[in-house]
Design a protein around this motif. Sequence first.
Motif, PDB file in Angstrom:
ATOM      1  N   PHE A 202       0.875  -1.131  -0.086  1.00 35.16           N
ATOM      2  CA  PHE A 202       0.110  -0.235  -0.240  1.00 35.16           C
ATOM      3  C   PHE A 202       0.789   1.227   0.079  1.00 35.16           C
ATOM      4  O   PHE A 202       1.998   1.163   0.923  1.00 35.16           O
ATOM      5  CB  PHE A 202      -0.819   0.023   1.326  1.00 35.16           C
ATOM      6  N   VAL A 203       0.560   2.230  -0.977  1.00 35.87           N
ATOM      7  CA  VAL A 203       1.286   3.305  -0.979  1.00 35.87           C
ATOM      8  C   VAL A 203       0.397   4.633  -0.594  1.00 35.87           C
ATOM      9  O   VAL A 203      -0.567   4.675  -1.562  1.00 35.87           O
ATOM     10  CB  VAL A 203       2.113   3.753  -2.376  1.00 35.87           C
ATOM     11  N   CYS A 204       0.523   5.042   0.461  1.00 36.62           N
ATOM     12  CA  CYS A 204      -0.145   6.263   0.866  1.00 36.62           C
ATOM     13  C   CYS A 204       0.616   7.245   0.648  1.00 36.62           C
ATOM     14  O   CYS A 204       1.727   7.784   1.123  1.00 36.62           O
ATOM     15  CB  CYS A 204      -0.358   6.053   2.405  1.00 36.62           C
ATOM     16  N   VAL A 205       0.010   8.498  -0.189  1.00 34.79           N
ATOM     17  CA  VAL A 205       0.736   9.786  -0.515  1.00 34.79           C
ATOM     18  C   VAL A 205       0.215  10.782   0.387  1.00 34.79           C
ATOM     19  O   VAL A 205      -1.147  11.124   0.436  1.00 34.79           O
ATOM     20  CB  VAL A 205       0.269  10.210  -1.979  1.00 34.79           C
ATOM     21  N   VAL A 206       1.179  11.630   1.379  1.00 36.76           N
ATOM     22  CA  VAL A 206       0.631  12.359   2.003  1.00 36.76           C
ATOM     23  C   VAL A 206       1.759  13.437   2.140  1.00 36.76           C
ATOM     24  O   VAL A 206       2.058  14.002   3.142  1.00 36.76           O
ATOM     25  CB  VAL A 206       0.638  11.952   3.496  1.00 36.76           C
ATOM     26  N   VAL A 207       1.844  14.123   0.952  1.00 34.95           N
ATOM     27  CA  VAL A 207       2.901  15.104   0.818  1.00 34.95           C
ATOM     28  C   VAL A 207       2.251  16.395   0.467  1.00 34.95           C
ATOM     29  O   VAL A 207       1.230  16.497  -0.150  1.00 34.95           O
ATOM     30  CB  VAL A 207       4.033  14.693  -0.411  1.00 34.95           C
ATOM     31  N   PRO A 208       2.824  17.590   0.757  1.00 35.25           N
ATOM     32  CA  PRO A 208       2.293  18.783   0.435  1.00 35.25           C
ATOM     33  C   PRO A 208       2.591  19.109  -1.170  1.00 35.25           C
ATOM     34  O   PRO A 208       3.228  18.538  -1.710  1.00 35.25           O
ATOM     35  CB  PRO A 208       3.182  19.744   1.254  1.00 35.25           C
ATOM     36  N   LEU A 209       1.834  19.836  -1.613  1.00 36.69           N
ATOM     37  CA  LEU A 209       1.753  20.028  -3.112  1.00 36.69           C
ATOM     38  C   LEU A 209       2.728  21.267  -3.175  1.00 36.69           C
ATOM     39  O   LEU A 209       2.569  22.280  -2.767  1.00 36.69           O
ATOM     40  CB  LEU A 209       0.623  20.582  -3.781  1.00 36.69           C
ATOM     41  N   LEU A 231      -2.917   2.299  -4.148  1.00 38.58           N
ATOM     42  CA  LEU A 231      -2.270   3.481  -3.970  1.00 38.58           C
ATOM     43  C   LEU A 231      -3.420   4.496  -3.268  1.00 38.58           C
ATOM     44  O   LEU A 231      -4.749   4.341  -3.816  1.00 38.58           O
ATOM     45  CB  LEU A 231      -1.990   4.226  -5.452  1.00 38.58           C
ATOM     46  N   VAL A 232      -3.165   5.160  -2.308  1.00 38.88           N
ATOM     47  CA  VAL A 232      -3.967   6.105  -1.502  1.00 38.88           C
ATOM     48  C   VAL A 232      -3.554   7.423  -1.743  1.00 38.88           C
ATOM     49  O   VAL A 232      -2.189   7.821  -1.390  1.00 38.88           O
ATOM     50  CB  VAL A 232      -4.244   5.431  -0.123  1.00 38.88           C
ATOM     51  N   ASN A 233      -4.267   8.235  -2.027  1.00 38.90           N
ATOM     52  CA  ASN A 233      -3.919   9.748  -2.127  1.00 38.90           C
ATOM     53  C   ASN A 233      -4.922  10.656  -1.141  1.00 38.90           C
ATOM     54  O   ASN A 233      -6.056  10.914  -1.298  1.00 38.90           O
ATOM     55  CB  ASN A 233      -3.775  10.451  -3.467  1.00 38.90           C
ATOM     56  N   VAL A 234      -4.255  11.141  -0.250  1.00 35.78           N
ATOM     57  CA  VAL A 234      -5.076  12.229   0.853  1.00 35.78           C
ATOM     58  C   VAL A 234      -4.404  13.441   0.769  1.00 35.78           C
ATOM     59  O   VAL A 234      -4.763  14.299   1.718  1.00 35.78           O
ATOM     60  CB  VAL A 234      -5.261  11.521   2.134  1.00 35.78           C
ATOM     61  N   ALA A 235      -3.517  13.816  -0.138  1.00 38.82           N
ATOM     62  CA  ALA A 235      -2.853  14.749  -0.063  1.00 38.82           C
ATOM     63  C   ALA A 235      -3.373  15.756  -0.880  1.00 38.82           C
ATOM     64  O   ALA A 235      -4.219  16.519  -0.669  1.00 38.82           O
ATOM     65  CB  ALA A 235      -1.209  14.878  -0.619  1.00 38.82           C
ATOM     66  N   ARG A 236      -2.857  16.141  -2.177  1.00 42.87           N
ATOM     67  CA  ARG A 236      -3.279  16.940  -3.167  1.00 42.87           C
ATOM     68  C   ARG A 236      -3.406  16.364  -4.344  1.00 42.87           C
ATOM     69  O   ARG A 236      -2.567  15.550  -4.822  1.00 42.87           O
ATOM     70  CB  ARG A 236      -2.575  18.205  -3.288  1.00 42.87           C
ATOM     71  N   GLY A 237      -4.619  16.705  -5.238  1.00 43.40           N
ATOM     72  CA  GLY A 237      -4.732  15.798  -6.535  1.00 43.40           C
ATOM     73  C   GLY A 237      -3.658  15.910  -7.594  1.00 43.40           C
ATOM     74  O   GLY A 237      -3.083  14.789  -7.995  1.00 43.40           O
ATOM     75  N   PRO A 238      -3.069  17.021  -7.873  1.00 47.48           N
ATOM     76  CA  PRO A 238      -2.085  17.264  -8.660  1.00 47.48           C
ATOM     77  C   PRO A 238      -0.640  16.490  -8.500  1.00 47.48           C
ATOM     78  O   PRO A 238       0.246  16.505  -9.098  1.00 47.48           O
ATOM     79  CB  PRO A 238      -1.879  18.751  -9.034  1.00 47.48           C
ATOM     80  N   VAL A 239      -0.625  15.945  -7.212  1.00 50.55           N
ATOM     81  CA  VAL A 239       0.675  15.016  -6.799  1.00 50.55           C
ATOM     82  C   VAL A 239       0.673  14.089  -7.747  1.00 50.55           C
ATOM     83  O   VAL A 239       1.577  13.264  -7.964  1.00 50.55           O
ATOM     84  CB  VAL A 239       0.619  14.926  -5.220  1.00 50.55           C
TER      85      VAL A 239
END
Length: 323
Positions: A202-209, A231-239
Motif C-alpha cells: 500500500f502506497v499512501c501519499v501524504v506530501v504537500p503540493l 495507491l491512496v492519495n489524501v494529499a493534493r490531486g496534482p501530486v
Amino acid sequence: MKKNVFVFSRLDSEYVLRLEDNFNVTQLDPQGDIDAQYAAALPEAHGLLGVGRPMGRAQLAQAGRLEVISTISVGYDNYDLDYLNERGILLTNTPDVLTETTADLGFALLISAARRIAELDAWVKAGNWQATLGPAQFGCDVHGKTLGILGLGNIGAAVARRGRFGFGMDVLYHGNSRKPALEQELGARFCGFDELLGEADFVCVVVPLSERTHKLIGRRELALMKPSAILVNVARGPVIDEAALVEALQNRQIQAAGLDVYEQEPLRESPLFALSNVVTLPHAGSATYETRRAMVELALDNLEQALLGGTPRYRVNPRVRGT
C-alpha cells in the motif's frame, strides 16, 4: 477604531457574531454578484477569512490595507506566497486539528480499496448476491502487509500508527529527511523513493503540493509498483498524474486506488467513474462536524491574534513585517 474583516466563505452566525465583537465584518453572499462584492470589500479589508479561492497579485492588487489572510485549511497552494511576502501580508492556516481525522479517512480508503467495500456495496444493492462469494468478489488482506508512506509528517505518521499498531503492518517511508523518533516508535524504515514504490503493498501519499511534488506519481512510478499494490492519495490531486493513474487502473497495472483529491475539483466527470477498482471520495479528509468546527475556531483565533496585536499560533510566512 475597529478593523475590517471580509469573510469569503460560509460561516455560521455564532462565528460572525464573535468577529463582530472586535471587527467590522462583511460576509460574502454566494447568491449575489461575487466579483462586485470582492471589488467593494477588498480595498477596505484588513483581514480575510475563508478557504478555496486563489489569491495572489491579480486578486489582491486593490487590497491596500490587507494585513492577514486566515485560511480555514492546512494547505495553502491557493495562495501566492511570494506575493504575500512581497506585500508583507501574513498567511495563517489550521494544521494539527485535522491530523487524526484525515488519517482516519486515509486508512478507510486503504481498507475500502483492499476489501472492495464500495464496489461490493453497489453489487449487493444491485441484487447480485445470489450465492456464496467466489474469487471474482475477493479482496486482499490489509493486516501484516507493507505500508509505504510518502511524506511522514503529522498525517503520514498518524496513518502509519494505524497500520503498525492496528494491523501489524511493516512501515516504509520516504521524505525530505529521516525521522529517527518515528523510526523507533513505529519500527519504520527510511528508504529511497523507487525502493518504497517497489516494495510497498500500500502506497499512501501524504506530501504537500509544490513544484517538486507536482505529478510526483506518474507512469514511471506506477510501473515500479507491484501489480497487487494499492495507491491512496489524501494529499493534493496534482501530486498524481491522473491520466497515468487511470491508464494503470484500466490495465490492472496496479490493483486499486483510494482517492480523496483530484487534479480538478469538484470532480463532475472523469474516466475514474467507470472503474470498479477505485474508491472516489469528494475531498472529505477533514469533513467531520468536530474537525470542521475546530478548524474554523483556530482560523478565527489566528485572525484575531494577527489583527489585535498578538501572535497567531500558526503562521505560514512568519517573517513578514509586523509579525
